[in-house]
Design a protein around this motif. Structure first.
Motif, mmCIF file in Angstrom:
data_model
loop_
_atom_site.group_PDB
_atom_site.id
_atom_site.type_symbol
_atom_site.label_atom_id
_atom_site.label_comp_id
_atom_site.label_asym_id
_atom_site.label_seq_id
_atom_site.Cartn_x
_atom_site.Cartn_y
_atom_site.Cartn_z
ATOM 1 N N GLU A 111 19.130 -33.111 -21.686
ATOM 2 C CA GLU A 111 19.643 -34.470 -21.868
ATOM 3 C C GLU A 111 18.731 -35.507 -21.217
ATOM 4 O O GLU A 111 18.531 -36.592 -21.753
ATOM 5 N N ARG A 112 18.170 -35.163 -20.078
ATOM 6 C CA ARG A 112 17.254 -36.081 -19.400
ATOM 7 C C ARG A 112 15.990 -36.297 -20.237
ATOM 8 O O ARG A 112 15.489 -37.411 -20.359
ATOM 9 N N ARG A 113 15.474 -35.216 -20.815
ATOM 10 C CA ARG A 113 14.269 -35.346 -21.651
ATOM 11 C C ARG A 113 14.554 -36.154 -22.907
ATOM 12 O O ARG A 113 13.729 -36.950 -23.358
ATOM 13 N N TYR A 114 15.758 -35.974 -23.487
ATOM 14 C CA TYR A 114 16.142 -36.754 -24.671
ATOM 15 C C TYR A 114 16.278 -38.234 -24.309
ATOM 16 O O TYR A 114 15.806 -39.111 -25.037
ATOM 17 N N ALA A 115 16.882 -38.504 -23.160
ATOM 18 C CA ALA A 115 17.050 -39.892 -22.725
ATOM 19 C C ALA A 115 15.705 -40.550 -22.425
ATOM 20 O O ALA A 115 15.537 -41.754 -22.633
ATOM 21 N N ALA A 116 14.737 -39.761 -21.950
ATOM 22 C CA ALA A 116 13.419 -40.317 -21.630
ATOM 23 C C ALA A 116 12.557 -40.497 -22.883
ATOM 24 O O ALA A 116 11.469 -41.054 -22.811
ATOM 25 N N GLY A 117 13.033 -39.994 -24.021
ATOM 26 C CA GLY A 117 12.285 -40.156 -25.260
ATOM 27 C C GLY A 117 11.282 -39.053 -25.512
ATOM 28 O O GLY A 117 10.454 -39.164 -26.411
ATOM 29 N N GLU A 118 11.337 -37.986 -24.730
ATOM 30 C CA GLU A 118 10.406 -36.874 -24.934
ATOM 31 C C GLU A 118 10.797 -36.026 -26.146
ATOM 32 O O GLU A 118 9.952 -35.325 -26.700
ATOM 33 N N LEU A 119 12.057 -36.086 -26.534
ATOM 34 C CA LEU A 119 12.557 -35.321 -27.681
ATOM 35 C C LEU A 119 13.218 -36.279 -28.661
ATOM 36 O O LEU A 119 13.854 -37.253 -28.259
ATOM 37 N N ASP A 120 13.075 -35.974 -29.966
ATOM 38 C CA ASP A 120 13.830 -36.769 -30.933
ATOM 39 C C ASP A 120 15.186 -36.093 -31.155
ATOM 40 O O ASP A 120 15.477 -35.045 -30.591
ATOM 41 N N ARG A 121 16.013 -36.684 -31.979
ATOM 42 C CA ARG A 121 17.389 -36.200 -32.154
ATOM 43 C C ARG A 121 17.424 -34.779 -32.718
ATOM 44 O O ARG A 121 18.223 -33.951 -32.283
ATOM 45 N N ASP A 122 16.561 -34.475 -33.677
ATOM 46 C CA ASP A 122 16.552 -33.139 -34.276
ATOM 47 C C ASP A 122 16.151 -32.076 -33.248
ATOM 48 O O ASP A 122 16.763 -31.002 -33.192
ATOM 49 N N GLU A 123 15.125 -32.360 -32.460
ATOM 50 C CA GLU A 123 14.697 -31.400 -31.429
ATOM 51 C C GLU A 123 15.801 -31.189 -30.393
ATOM 52 O O GLU A 123 16.044 -30.066 -29.953
ATOM 53 N N PHE A 124 16.474 -32.282 -30.033
ATOM 54 C CA PHE A 124 17.560 -32.184 -29.060
ATOM 55 C C PHE A 124 18.693 -31.320 -29.604
ATOM 56 O O PHE A 124 19.194 -30.420 -28.921
ATOM 57 N N ASP A 125 19.106 -31.577 -30.853
ATOM 58 C CA ASP A 125 20.201 -30.807 -31.452
ATOM 59 C C ASP A 125 19.844 -29.331 -31.578
ATOM 60 O O ASP A 125 20.680 -28.457 -31.334
ATOM 61 N N GLU A 126 18.607 -29.047 -31.958
ATOM 62 C CA GLU A 126 18.169 -27.653 -32.098
ATOM 63 C C GLU A 126 18.164 -26.942 -30.740
ATOM 64 O O GLU A 126 18.653 -25.810 -30.615
ATOM 65 N N ALA A 127 17.641 -27.598 -29.727
ATOM 66 C CA ALA A 127 17.599 -26.991 -28.396
ATOM 67 C C ALA A 127 19.009 -26.801 -27.837
ATOM 68 O O ALA A 127 19.317 -25.771 -27.223
ATOM 69 N N ARG A 128 19.885 -27.771 -28.059
ATOM 70 C CA ARG A 128 21.263 -27.641 -27.583
ATOM 71 C C ARG A 128 21.981 -26.495 -28.300
ATOM 72 O O ARG A 128 22.740 -25.743 -27.693
ATOM 73 N N ALA A 129 21.715 -26.335 -29.587
ATOM 74 C CA ALA A 129 22.324 -25.231 -30.334
ATOM 75 C C ALA A 129 21.840 -23.885 -29.786
ATOM 76 O O ALA A 129 22.626 -22.938 -29.665
ATOM 77 N N ARG A 130 20.545 -23.800 -29.436
ATOM 78 C CA ARG A 130 20.025 -22.552 -28.848
ATOM 79 C C ARG A 130 20.678 -22.267 -27.493
ATOM 80 O O ARG A 130 20.971 -21.121 -27.163
ATOM 81 N N LEU A 131 20.907 -23.321 -26.713
ATOM 82 C CA LEU A 131 21.587 -23.117 -25.424
ATOM 83 C C LEU A 131 23.011 -22.626 -25.637
ATOM 84 O O LEU A 131 23.500 -21.762 -24.899
ATOM 85 N N ARG A 132 23.680 -23.151 -26.635
ATOM 86 C CA ARG A 132 25.056 -22.714 -26.917
ATOM 87 C C ARG A 132 25.106 -21.271 -27.404
ATOM 88 O O ARG A 132 26.076 -20.571 -27.145
ATOM 89 N N GLU A 133 24.066 -20.837 -28.121
ATOM 90 C CA GLU A 133 24.018 -19.436 -28.565
ATOM 91 C C GLU A 133 24.029 -18.479 -27.384
ATOM 92 O O GLU A 133 24.595 -17.406 -27.447
ATOM 93 N N HIS A 134 23.400 -18.899 -26.327
ATOM 94 C CA HIS A 134 23.282 -18.046 -25.133
ATOM 95 C C HIS A 134 24.315 -18.401 -24.069
ATOM 96 O O HIS A 134 24.267 -17.867 -22.966
#
Length: 83
Positions: free
Chosen positions: A56-79
């Motif tokens: 979330e911090r990286r998304y807020a800082a603009g290092e990730l776009d919305r698609d990258e954030f959603d994909e990474a969050r989905a991977r975290l939820r898988e685990h």
């Protein structure tokens, strides 16, 4: 035989009680200050940021776009990491 009785009351007793009370207050204050200093010197355990916090911090800082954030969050939820 002459017996001299000393009166145990009066102003002397008041001064003795006052002195004892003052000493008890000094001792209690010293103990309270000591306990406060000991408690204050203990290190507070710091919580490490979770993977989701970092994401979330990286998304807020603009290092990730919305698609990258959603994909990474989905991977975290898988685990089930931090959720």
């Amino acid at each position: 035989m002459i017996v001299i009785m000393h009166d145990a009351g009066g102003p002397e007793l008041v001064w003795i009680m006052l002195a004892l009370t003052a000493w008890l207050a000094v001792v209690a204050g010293a103990i309270a200050i000591g306990v406060h200093l000991i408690r204050q010197s203990r290190p507070v355990p710091r919580r490490l940021p979770s993977p989701l916090d970092i994401l979330e911090r990286r998304y807020a800082a603009g290092e990730l776009d919305r698609d990258e954030f959603d994909e990474a969050r989905a991977r975290l939820r898988e685990h089930d990491i931090d959720l």
